[in-house]
Design a protein around this motif. Sequence first.
Motif, mmCIF file in Angstrom:
data_model
loop_
_atom_site.group_PDB
_atom_site.id
_atom_site.type_symbol
_atom_site.label_atom_id
_atom_site.label_comp_id
_atom_site.label_asym_id
_atom_site.label_seq_id
_atom_site.Cartn_x
_atom_site.Cartn_y
_atom_site.Cartn_z
ATOM 1 N N SER A 38 116.006 9.634 -14.710
ATOM 2 C CA SER A 38 115.256 10.051 -13.521
ATOM 3 C C SER A 38 114.991 8.877 -12.598
ATOM 4 O O SER A 38 115.107 8.989 -11.371
ATOM 5 C CB SER A 38 113.936 10.703 -13.928
ATOM 6 O OG SER A 38 114.171 11.922 -14.586
ATOM 7 N N ARG A 63 116.726 21.401 -9.118
ATOM 8 C CA ARG A 63 116.105 21.521 -10.463
ATOM 9 C C ARG A 63 117.098 22.112 -11.428
ATOM 10 O O ARG A 63 117.934 22.855 -11.157
ATOM 11 C CB ARG A 63 114.874 22.404 -10.394
ATOM 12 C CG ARG A 63 113.794 21.732 -9.593
ATOM 13 C CD ARG A 63 112.459 22.443 -9.761
ATOM 14 N NE ARG A 63 111.484 21.840 -8.907
ATOM 15 C CZ ARG A 63 110.743 20.769 -9.269
ATOM 16 N NH1 ARG A 63 110.871 20.240 -10.449
ATOM 17 N NH2 ARG A 63 109.875 20.256 -8.418
ATOM 18 N N VAL A 73 113.511 8.489 -19.742
ATOM 19 C CA VAL A 73 113.040 8.478 -18.353
ATOM 20 C C VAL A 73 113.944 7.681 -17.422
ATOM 21 O O VAL A 73 113.860 7.813 -16.203
ATOM 22 C CB VAL A 73 111.590 7.955 -18.252
ATOM 23 C CG1 VAL A 73 110.637 8.866 -19.011
ATOM 24 C CG2 VAL A 73 111.479 6.521 -18.718
ATOM 25 N N LEU A 96 107.917 11.407 -11.896
ATOM 26 C CA LEU A 96 109.374 11.527 -11.912
ATOM 27 C C LEU A 96 109.829 12.862 -11.357
ATOM 28 O O LEU A 96 110.773 12.926 -10.555
ATOM 29 C CB LEU A 96 109.910 11.322 -13.334
ATOM 30 C CG LEU A 96 109.691 9.925 -13.918
ATOM 31 C CD1 LEU A 96 110.112 9.891 -15.381
ATOM 32 C CD2 LEU A 96 110.399 8.867 -13.100
ATOM 33 N N ASP A 97 109.165 13.942 -11.717
ATOM 34 C CA ASP A 97 109.539 15.263 -11.225
ATOM 35 C C ASP A 97 109.403 15.333 -9.704
ATOM 36 O O ASP A 97 110.299 15.811 -9.011
ATOM 37 C CB ASP A 97 108.673 16.340 -11.893
ATOM 38 C CG ASP A 97 109.080 17.733 -11.468
ATOM 39 O OD1 ASP A 97 110.159 18.190 -11.905
ATOM 40 O OD2 ASP A 97 108.333 18.355 -10.689
ATOM 41 N N LEU A 156 118.093 8.094 -10.696
ATOM 42 C CA LEU A 156 118.323 9.016 -9.577
ATOM 43 C C LEU A 156 117.460 8.665 -8.369
ATOM 44 O O LEU A 156 117.926 8.705 -7.221
ATOM 45 C CB LEU A 156 118.062 10.455 -10.013
ATOM 46 C CG LEU A 156 119.056 11.085 -10.971
ATOM 47 C CD1 LEU A 156 118.575 12.462 -11.411
ATOM 48 C CD2 LEU A 156 120.442 11.165 -10.344
ATOM 49 N N ILE A 157 116.204 8.348 -8.624
ATOM 50 C CA ILE A 157 115.285 8.008 -7.530
ATOM 51 C C ILE A 157 115.805 6.804 -6.752
ATOM 52 O O ILE A 157 115.928 6.831 -5.525
ATOM 53 C CB ILE A 157 113.873 7.725 -8.077
ATOM 54 C CG1 ILE A 157 113.258 9.005 -8.657
ATOM 55 C CG2 ILE A 157 112.979 7.115 -6.986
ATOM 56 C CD1 ILE A 157 112.045 8.762 -9.541
ATOM 57 N N VAL A 202 112.082 12.890 -8.029
ATOM 58 C CA VAL A 202 113.464 13.346 -8.186
ATOM 59 C C VAL A 202 113.713 14.595 -7.349
ATOM 60 O O VAL A 202 114.701 14.671 -6.606
ATOM 61 C CB VAL A 202 113.816 13.601 -9.672
ATOM 62 C CG1 VAL A 202 115.133 14.355 -9.816
ATOM 63 C CG2 VAL A 202 113.874 12.282 -10.434
ATOM 64 N N HIS A 203 112.819 15.561 -7.428
ATOM 65 C CA HIS A 203 113.068 16.855 -6.787
ATOM 66 C C HIS A 203 112.484 17.000 -5.383
ATOM 67 O O HIS A 203 113.187 17.439 -4.482
ATOM 68 C CB HIS A 203 112.580 17.982 -7.697
ATOM 69 C CG HIS A 203 113.232 17.938 -9.039
ATOM 70 N ND1 HIS A 203 114.576 18.170 -9.227
ATOM 71 C CD2 HIS A 203 112.726 17.644 -10.253
ATOM 72 C CE1 HIS A 203 114.877 18.038 -10.504
ATOM 73 N NE2 HIS A 203 113.780 17.717 -11.151
ATOM 74 N N TYR A 232 116.907 16.284 -5.231
ATOM 75 C CA TYR A 232 117.840 16.757 -6.265
ATOM 76 C C TYR A 232 117.398 18.144 -6.728
ATOM 77 O O TYR A 232 116.211 18.424 -6.854
ATOM 78 C CB TYR A 232 117.853 15.811 -7.470
ATOM 79 C CG TYR A 232 118.451 14.467 -7.175
ATOM 80 C CD1 TYR A 232 119.834 14.276 -7.174
ATOM 81 C CD2 TYR A 232 117.639 13.350 -6.932
ATOM 82 C CE1 TYR A 232 120.385 13.023 -6.918
ATOM 83 C CE2 TYR A 232 118.190 12.107 -6.669
ATOM 84 C CZ TYR A 232 119.550 11.950 -6.666
ATOM 85 O OH TYR A 232 120.105 10.717 -6.426
#
Length: 105
Positions: A45, A105, A42, A93-94, A48-49, A97-98, A103
């Motif tokens: 992710s 997918r 994890v 996280l999904d 990235l955040i 992140v997205h 970011y």
Amino acid sequence: MEQRYLAVVTDLARRLLDAGDPYWVAVEIHGESAQVMTDVDVAASIYLIWAELTDWVELRPGEQEQAFAGMRRAAQEWLALDPGDRDGLGRYLDRWVHNECGYSR
């Protein structure tokens, strides 16, 4: 190792909410994540955040208050999680992140 890392992120999220300038605590979350990315799934992710949130401050200084609000929201939502709930953690996280950070997918 993952449990220790998640506990560190949780502690930093608490500190961030109390910080007058959350940027430096965000940098710490980013750095802690960078150190364990190859060992803790994890962490990539989370890295990235917090990369996106710290970049927001660095690259768009005129939006600092909005960036700080985003950091605080990410930290508050993190603290509302049960790190043992893999599904809830995955959804957080999904989405961050997205949907929040943009970011692909």
